[in-house]
Each structure stands twice: as C-alpha cells, then as structure tokens.
Design a protein around this motif. Structure first.
Motif, PDB file in Angstrom:
ATOM      1  N   ASP A 144       6.562  12.572  -2.654  1.00 25.00           N
ATOM      2  CA  ASP A 144       6.544  12.192  -1.235  1.00 25.00           C
ATOM      3  C   ASP A 144       6.513  13.419  -0.331  1.00 25.00           C
ATOM      4  O   ASP A 144       5.752  13.475   0.645  1.00 25.00           O
ATOM      5  CB  ASP A 144       7.777  11.357  -0.881  1.00 25.00           C
ATOM      6  N   ARG A 174       4.488   4.327  -4.757  1.00 26.62           N
ATOM      7  CA  ARG A 174       5.470   3.462  -4.092  1.00 26.62           C
ATOM      8  C   ARG A 174       4.816   2.103  -3.831  1.00 26.62           C
ATOM      9  O   ARG A 174       3.622   2.028  -3.512  1.00 26.62           O
ATOM     10  CB  ARG A 174       5.908   4.071  -2.761  1.00 26.62           C
ATOM     11  N   SER A 213       9.896   1.081  -1.159  1.00 27.49           N
ATOM     12  CA  SER A 213       9.952   2.378  -1.850  1.00 27.49           C
ATOM     13  C   SER A 213       9.997   2.235  -3.370  1.00 27.49           C
ATOM     14  O   SER A 213       9.941   3.228  -4.093  1.00 27.49           O
ATOM     15  CB  SER A 213      11.162   3.186  -1.377  1.00 27.49           C
ATOM     16  N   PRO A 247       8.999   1.904  -7.181  1.00 28.82           N
ATOM     17  CA  PRO A 247       7.815   2.420  -7.865  1.00 28.82           C
ATOM     18  C   PRO A 247       6.986   1.317  -8.522  1.00 28.82           C
ATOM     19  O   PRO A 247       7.518   0.314  -8.985  1.00 28.82           O
ATOM     20  CB  PRO A 247       8.393   3.354  -8.935  1.00 28.82           C
TER      21      PRO A 247
END
Length: 152
Positions: A75, A106, A124, A126
């Motif tokens: 990120d 994400r 957020s 995965p």
C-alpha cells in the motif's frame, strides 16, 4: 549481492519476463528508492507489483500477520508510485511459473478494478488469486494488451 537479495532479484526478473509475454510488454523492475520505494516491478503505467520470494512464502507458510505487513508495505509503495492498483505477488512452491504464483489485492481495490459496487464491512481484506488471473482482469480493465493469439 546477498543471497536474499539475489533470490528477490531472480523472482522479480521472472515476473517481468512472464508479464512481457502475457500482455505487459513494458514491464520492468523498478529502481531502488530507499524509503520512497515504488514497488519491485512496474507492470505497466498505473500498476505496481511488490514481490516476495523467501522460503516461508514459497512454502505457503505465510501467516495472517506477515501477509498484513506485506500488504501494508505494498500500500505504501503504491502511494509513493501514485499507482492505480498494486499487486502483492508471492512465489509459490512447486512451480517456477510466475503466472501460478499467489497474487493478493485488497478486496476494495479488486472490486474497483472489476467495476463492482458492493457495500463492504471491511474493504481492506485480502483477495488471493494467481498472477495469471490478476493479469487477465487487469487487461480486461484496459491495462496492458492482449497477448498474441489471445482475445479478451
């Protein structure tokens, strides 16, 4: 060069070679930028890749805490690169084919990439797929080009 750095370089080079053959002819390893790192591979304008290839990753022994840390790193690097999307690619044991390696994004980014609009309690989280699957979706969203002989 240290052994760990050499392993990482080989994985990044493998990803670049694979990407160039699968619709991302401009893929290239990113230069080292220290604290302002912008990912290991520039897949194409707007898309960066962070690559992980050490033993625990390849053996599939990556825990949730480690995955979270790697995604946080990805990120930050995406932000430094002003990337549209960032992929975390983790070398997978049993195959030298980067197209079969694990690829994480994400959930919120995955939905944005695919054009889906869903209310999410935690965007957020995965999402895991192969690099080949991620590349196909990226190409269908207008990134890269269809490999020779393949239609979208």
């Amino acid at each position: 060069m240290s052994r760990a750095k050499d392993i990482g370089t080989r994985a990044e080079t493998a990803i670049v070679r694979w990407a160039r053959e699968h619709g991302f002819p401009g893929a290239d390893r990113g230069p080292l930028r220290g604290a302002k790192d912008q990912g290991d591979v520039l897949l194409c304008p707007g898309i960066i890749v962070e690559s992980k290839s050490h033993k625990s990753a390849a053996a599939g022994q990556v825990g949730a805490k480690q995955l979270h840390a790697w995604l946080m790193e990805t990120d930050v690097e995406a932000e430094h690169a002003d990337a549209d999307f960032a992929l975390l690619v983790v070398k997978r044991s049993g195959t030298a084919d980067p197209g079969k390696w694990w690829c994480y994004m994400r959930l919120g980014e995955w939905l944005r990439l695919t054009g889906a609009h869903l209310p999410l309690p935690d965007p957020s989280q995965p999402v895991c797929m192969s690099l080949a699957s991620a590349a196909a979706v990226l190409r269908s969203a207008g990134y890269g080009t269809a490999p020779e002989g393949e239609t979208l």
